[in-house]
Design an enzyme around this catalytic site. Structure first.
Site, PDB file in Angstrom:
ATOM      1  N   HIS A   1      28.962  40.492  38.104  1.00 35.36           N
ATOM      2  CA  HIS A   1      28.584  39.090  38.360  1.00 35.36           C
ATOM      3  C   HIS A   1      28.864  38.743  39.813  1.00 35.36           C
ATOM      4  O   HIS A   1      29.864  39.164  40.386  1.00 35.36           O
ATOM      5  CB  HIS A   1      29.284  38.122  37.401  1.00 35.36           C
TER       6      HIS A   1
ATOM      7  N   ASP B   1      28.865  35.465  41.055  1.00 35.41           N
ATOM      8  CA  ASP B   1      29.546  34.185  41.266  1.00 35.41           C
ATOM      9  C   ASP B   1      31.046  34.430  41.326  1.00 35.41           C
ATOM     10  O   ASP B   1      31.540  35.477  40.895  1.00 35.41           O
ATOM     11  CB  ASP B   1      29.210  33.188  40.156  1.00 35.41           C
TER      12      ASP B   1
ATOM     13  N   ASP C   1      36.865  40.247  42.266  1.00 37.81           N
ATOM     14  CA  ASP C   1      36.261  39.715  41.036  1.00 37.81           C
ATOM     15  C   ASP C   1      35.042  38.878  41.390  1.00 37.81           C
ATOM     16  O   ASP C   1      35.167  37.686  41.605  1.00 37.81           O
ATOM     17  CB  ASP C   1      37.310  38.868  40.299  1.00 37.81           C
TER      18      ASP C   1
ATOM     19  N   GLU D   1      29.218  33.735  35.536  1.00 35.90           N
ATOM     20  CA  GLU D   1      30.184  34.271  34.570  1.00 35.90           C
ATOM     21  C   GLU D   1      31.467  33.462  34.545  1.00 35.90           C
ATOM     22  O   GLU D   1      32.053  33.239  33.472  1.00 35.90           O
ATOM     23  CB  GLU D   1      30.494  35.733  34.929  1.00 35.90           C
ATOM     24  N   GLU D   2      31.936  33.029  35.701  1.00 35.55           N
ATOM     25  CA  GLU D   2      33.246  32.391  35.767  1.00 35.55           C
ATOM     26  C   GLU D   2      33.279  31.051  35.042  1.00 35.55           C
ATOM     27  O   GLU D   2      34.298  30.679  34.453  1.00 35.55           O
ATOM     28  CB  GLU D   2      33.679  32.203  37.225  1.00 35.55           C
TER      29      GLU D   2
ATOM     30  N   HIS E   1      41.448  35.297  40.915  1.00 36.14           N
ATOM     31  CA  HIS E   1      41.629  33.900  40.503  1.00 36.14           C
ATOM     32  C   HIS E   1      42.802  33.231  41.212  1.00 36.14           C
ATOM     33  O   HIS E   1      43.220  32.141  40.814  1.00 36.14           O
ATOM     34  CB  HIS E   1      41.816  33.764  38.980  1.00 36.14           C
TER      35      HIS E   1
END
Length: 450
Positions: free
Chosen positions: A87, A89, A120, A151-152, A415
């Site tokens: 992903h 995003d 990520d 996705e996030e 994150h």
């Protein structure tokens, strides 16, 4: 030229493309501009074309950033097809004052690169690009490449694959949204815990009342809530809710020192729970109070609190049914009567865990390939996080083997502020994925002719 040497010649270009990609603030959360997400999409289409991919489609779903669905046909009729996922995003940067450099200005660090989304999941997308370049656009298997852009935050794509199974038909999948337990330790993720949310609410008075005049008899909603929440764990910190599944963990796990460092546990503060860290983090449940509504300390009045509310996040065993797990927690809270007061309990979102089969030819090929990429035996771990799309893909293609590995590592600060990726991990992941395609193609053909 062997595979490792071939990848070494590609690394400068892969690093440059990773910098280009991570300079784009492709946050797909509400309140953020959509233009950077589309910019990242367009850059990836360009990079895929440059890597020799000619069949590239765009999938548009309601309230969802565009999904890239590309395809490389199998080189021969007896070659398998592998789906590669990633992903583009990223998470919002959060408090930018905690970053050592601006989150969307890719910054070299010792042995790697720092930026939001660099681990990520943009490094893993660059792994796919590296594999295509290593094979000059002609891999030994057919490929279906799926790169999503939301996705996030979550989107309509999570549940889409079962409605269009032919688009995702394959023999094996590489879900490159994971990584290694520590740098230099190749890791296959063999389980994802499920997740659920529950809100518990207490109302006891029409409005606040003077704590001197009424405290001691008037039911304090906050005390009621605290007493209820205290029943969720025993004296050791283990879950005290009957029926939530917990099993022994037999794979690799962190040392306590590693975990304390990763979690930022302060010196002198003990970890909670008993048993192995693998049980506490992956093969057993966890209940976290992620939010609470109560008067703030700075603005507190001397009054009995009439209303309190808490949001609970439940993580549960990969094989436990999500509705069952959530229902068990709701039933536990609903059965309580702290000081005789009834609680209001509301179910929130819930999502299943995932536990792939690990005995097939793709897994055997992956273990060989990870050993080639990193030069050491692969570890088996699980994750307390969840990837909702994995379940949708598995429903669409139930016979496909699902592999979870990538270029991240548990120390990459995903994150969190100062997210980074190490180029050694990126290089090893490209070698491993390319080796996997070679090994799986050979095993698949051998199985078809035996």
């Amino acid at each position: 030229m062997d595979l490792g040497s071939r990848v070494d010649t590609l690394m400068d270009g892969l690093r440059a493309d990773l910098e280009r990609l991570t300079a784009i603030p492709s946050v797909a959360f509400p309140g953020f501009p959509p233009e950077p997400v589309h910019q990242a999409h367009d850059l990836l289409v360009e990079l895929l074309r440059d890597a020799g991919v000619t069949r590239i489609d765009r999938l548009d779903l309601p309230d969802t950033s565009p999904i890239i669905v590309a395809e490389v046909p199998p080189p021969t009729p007896d070659a398998p097809t592998v789906l590669l996922y990633g992903h583009y995003d990223v998470q919002p940067p959060g408090d930018e004052s905690l970053w050592l450099s601006p989150p969307f200005e890719p910054t070299p660090i010792e042995g790697g690169l720092r930026a939001r989304g660099v681990a990520d999941d943009k490094s893993n997308i660059v792994v796919h690009l590296g594999v295509l370049r290593a094979y000059e656009g002609r891999p030994p298997v057919g490929l279906k490449i799926v790169l999503e852009g939301q996705e996030e935050f979550g989107s309509a794509f999570d549940d889409y694959p079962p409605t269009d199974p032919d688009r995702f038909a394959c023999d094996a999948m590489v879900i490159a949204d994971m990584g290694n337990i520590r740098p230099g330790s190749p890791t296959l993720t063999t389980g994802l815990r499920g997740a659920s949310e529950v809100v518990v609410e207490v109302r006891t008075l029409a409005e606040p009342r003077h704590s001197g005049e009424f405290g001691g008899a008037a039911p304090d909603a906050l005390l009621v809530l605290i007493k209820a929440l205290a029943t969720l764990h025993d004296v050791h910190g283990d879950i005290a809710v009957e029926g939530l599944r917990r099993e022994e963990w037999t794979g690799t796990t962190y040392t306590e020192e590693e975990f304390r460092s990763l979690a930022g546990v302060r010196d002198g503060v003990p970890l909670i729970g008993s048993g192995s860290l693998g049980e506490r983090l992956w093969s057993g449940p966890a209940i976290t109070v992620v939010g609470i509504d109560a008067p703030s300390v700075d603005h507190a009045a001397s009054a009995v609190v009439p209303y309190a509310r808490a949001k609970l996040n439940l993580r549960f065993h990969p094989r436990q049914d999500p509705k069952e797990a959530q229902g068990i927690l709701i039933a536990h809270l609903g059965s309580l009567r702290p000081f005789g007061v009834t609680l209001s309990v509301t179910a929130g979102d819930t999502g299943p865990g995932f536990e792939p089969a690990t005995g097939g030819p793709a897994y055997r090929a992956a273990r060989t390939a990870l050993r080639e990429g990193w030069g050491t035996e692969p570890e088996l771990v699980a994750s307390g996080g969840s990837i909702p799309l994995v379940n949708g893909l598995q429903k669409a293609v139930p016979d496909a083997e699902v592999l979870l590995f990538g270029a991240q590592d548990s120390m990459c600060n995903l994150h969190a502020p100062n997210e980074r990726v190490l180029f050694s991990e990126l290089r090893s992941a490209v070698v491993a994925e390319a080796a996997f395609l070679r090994e799986y193609a050979e095993a698949f053909r051998a199985g078809a002719t035996s």
